[in-house]
Design a protein around this motif. Structure first.
Motif, short mmCIF file in Angstrom:
data_model
loop_
_atom_site.label_atom_id
_atom_site.label_comp_id
_atom_site.label_asym_id
_atom_site.label_seq_id
_atom_site.Cartn_x
_atom_site.Cartn_y
_atom_site.Cartn_z
N ASP A 153 13.88 4.70 10.94
CA ASP A 153 14.23 3.43 10.28
C ASP A 153 12.97 2.74 9.75
N ARG A 154 11.90 2.79 10.53
CA ARG A 154 10.64 2.17 10.08
C ARG A 154 10.11 2.87 8.84
N LEU A 155 10.13 4.20 8.87
CA LEU A 155 9.63 4.95 7.72
C LEU A 155 10.42 4.62 6.45
N ARG A 156 11.74 4.54 6.57
CA ARG A 156 12.56 4.22 5.39
C ARG A 156 12.32 2.78 4.93
N ASN A 157 12.11 1.90 5.87
CA ASN A 157 11.80 0.51 5.50
C ASN A 157 10.45 0.43 4.79
N TYR A 158 9.44 1.15 5.33
CA TYR A 158 8.12 1.18 4.70
C TYR A 158 8.23 1.73 3.27
N GLU A 170 1.37 3.80 -9.69
CA GLU A 170 1.05 4.08 -8.29
C GLU A 170 2.15 4.89 -7.63
N ALA A 171 3.40 4.52 -7.90
CA ALA A 171 4.53 5.25 -7.32
C ALA A 171 4.50 6.72 -7.74
N ARG A 172 4.13 6.97 -9.00
CA ARG A 172 4.04 8.35 -9.49
C ARG A 172 2.86 9.07 -8.86
N ASP A 173 1.69 8.40 -8.82
CA ASP A 173 0.49 9.03 -8.28
C ASP A 173 0.64 9.42 -6.81
N PHE A 174 1.39 8.62 -6.06
CA PHE A 174 1.55 8.88 -4.63
C PHE A 174 2.86 9.60 -4.28
N GLY A 175 3.60 9.99 -5.30
CA GLY A 175 4.82 10.77 -5.07
C GLY A 175 5.89 10.04 -4.29
N LEU A 176 5.99 8.72 -4.48
CA LEU A 176 6.95 7.94 -3.69
C LEU A 176 8.39 8.34 -3.95
N ASN A 177 8.66 8.82 -5.17
CA ASN A 177 10.04 9.21 -5.50
C ASN A 177 10.49 10.45 -4.73
N LEU A 178 9.54 11.19 -4.16
CA LEU A 178 9.87 12.41 -3.41
C LEU A 178 10.04 12.16 -1.91
N ILE A 179 9.57 11.00 -1.45
CA ILE A 179 9.44 10.82 0.00
C ILE A 179 10.77 10.59 0.69
N GLU A 181 13.56 12.09 0.18
CA GLU A 181 14.07 13.43 0.50
C GLU A 181 13.25 14.06 1.63
N GLU A 182 11.94 13.83 1.62
CA GLU A 182 11.08 14.37 2.67
C GLU A 182 11.45 13.78 4.04
N LEU A 183 11.76 12.49 4.06
CA LEU A 183 12.12 11.83 5.33
C LEU A 183 13.40 12.42 5.90
N LEU A 300 2.97 10.52 6.81
CA LEU A 300 3.81 9.71 5.93
C LEU A 300 3.81 8.25 6.37
N PHE A 301 3.89 8.03 7.68
CA PHE A 301 3.92 6.66 8.21
C PHE A 301 2.67 5.89 7.79
N TRP A 302 1.50 6.47 8.07
CA TRP A 302 0.26 5.74 7.79
C TRP A 302 -0.11 5.78 6.31
N GLY A 303 0.41 6.75 5.58
CA GLY A 303 0.24 6.74 4.13
C GLY A 303 0.96 5.56 3.50
N LEU A 304 2.22 5.38 3.89
CA LEU A 304 3.00 4.24 3.39
C LEU A 304 2.39 2.92 3.86
N TRP A 305 1.95 2.90 5.11
CA TRP A 305 1.28 1.71 5.68
C TRP A 305 0.05 1.34 4.84
N GLY A 306 -0.72 2.35 4.45
CA GLY A 306 -1.92 2.09 3.67
C GLY A 306 -1.62 1.52 2.30
N LEU A 307 -0.59 2.06 1.65
CA LEU A 307 -0.21 1.56 0.33
C LEU A 307 0.21 0.09 0.40
N ILE A 308 1.02 -0.24 1.40
CA ILE A 308 1.49 -1.63 1.54
C ILE A 308 0.33 -2.53 1.93
#
Length: 351
Positions: A153-158, A170-179, A181-183, A300-308
């Motif tokens: 739930d935290r990962l999806r919220n992040y 930024e969303a494209r560079d970090f592949g956010l549109n793929l994540i 499905e990865e989760l 993935l957790f700390w990657g999303l954390w870093g972006l935010i």
């Protein structure tokens, strides 16, 4: 002049906190002057501002407490009320620093007369064994409240927050549109067989203290603590061995320092032995493999954390480059750990 004034403001305590500190000091008979408090900023914190407060005393040993001012915007990452409840529980149980006072955007904590670990300490076999034992003890805590795993739930919220706050580029560079499905893929791949416990979820060296005289380990800072798979928490600790937040480039991870197989096996043998019996080879090997797979969720957790964090945190740390490295590790290790070959969408930093 403006930057100097801003730095001074950052090092200034809220008046509410100062009043509580003066009131506390008034109750200690060894303090010469409750108003003569010395404020020293503690470096290395990446979520809150932390200050050590000292008073001159009539004895050789000075009086010290810690003031923690909560970072702005970090409620995106965790539930502050849950963190405070955890802190109060640990305080009452005698497992962490005592809570001495609360104010609107922070708290005052007991100063533990112990040394914060360094990056090198995590590699010392004796210290590592102490951490493994303390970690098992932490996981076995019977924390009040629901015992629901929060990782996914935290990962999806992040991810939702990162998508909302990031630019299209930024969303494209970090592949956010793929994540997303990865989760879903990771949750299905990892959730079939795991033990859960009360996890710290941020067991880097700065959150571990040791009393050099007694070798007693204290785990501090419970912002991210919640029930999770224990393999995730251990994986997080192993990933933190690649970090050193007290260098000229604290955001750079060195994955050559990630613990090798023998080092991980030694840690996990100590961890499993805390239950009172020696683990079987198959039990030990199973946990080793589970932990390795959960490093992917960590990245993935700390990657999303870093972006935010890049967008909400004013602390001087290159969060975006840190995020880039964590995402790169995810795509690099996924084929090896889960047998799925995928190309990384992350662009290498050109600077």
């Amino acid at each position: 002049m403006g930057s100097v004034e801003n730095e001074k403001k950052k090092d200034r305590l809220p008046s509410e906190a100062t009043k509580i500190l003066q009131s506390l000091a008034s109750g200690w008979d060894d303090i010469i002057d409750p108003n003569a408090l010395q404020v020293i900023r503690v470096k290395g914190a990446m979520t809150n501002q932390v200050f050590q407060i000292k008073w001159p005393t009539r004895t050789e040993r000075s009086r010290k407490v810690l003031v923690r001012i909560y970072g702005e915007g970090v409620d995106i990452f965790f539930d502050r009320e849950n963190e405070i409840r955890t802190f109060e529980f640990m305080s009452k149980m005698g497992r962490g620093p005592r809570l001495l006072g609360r104010f609107s955007n922070g708290r005052i904590e007991e100063f533990i007369h112990a040394r914060t670990l360094s990056a090198a300490d995590l590699r010392d076999p004796e210290t590592s064994a102490l951490i493994a034992t303390k970690m098992k003890e932490f996981h076995n805590l019977d924390m009040p409240g629901p015992k629901t795993v929060l990782l996914w739930d935290r990962l999806r919220n992040y991810l939702s927050v990162a998508k909302r706050m990031s630019s299209t580029e930024e969303a494209r560079d970090f592949g956010l549109n793929l994540i997303e499905e990865e989760l879903s893929f990771l949750e299905n791949a990892l959730s079939s067989d795991h033990l859960t416990g009360f996890c710290h979820n941020d067991l880097q060296y700065g959150n571990i203290m040791i009393d050099e005289e007694t070798s007693y380990i204290t785990i501090i800072d419970y912002e991210y603590a919640c029930y999770n798979p224990i393999a995730y928490d251990i994986a997080n600790h192993f990933c933190e061995m690649a970090a050193d937040y007290h260098t000229e480039t604290p955001h750079l991870m060195d994955y050559s320092k990630y613990p090798g197989y023998d080092e991980r096996k030694r840690f996990l043998r100590v961890y499993l032995s805390c239950s009172g019996k020696e683990p079987s080879d198959s039990e030990l090997e199973h946990l080793i493999q589970e932990v390795e797979k959960y490093t992917l969720a960590n990245h993935l957790f700390w990657g999303l954390w870093g972006l935010i964090s890049e967008l909400v945190n004013e602390i001087d740390f290159n969060y975006k480059e840190y995020a880039r490295q964590r995402f790169q590790q995810y795509w690099l290790r996924k084929p090896e750990l889960l047998g799925f070959s995928t190309s990384s969408p992350i662009r290498a930093n050109s600077t």
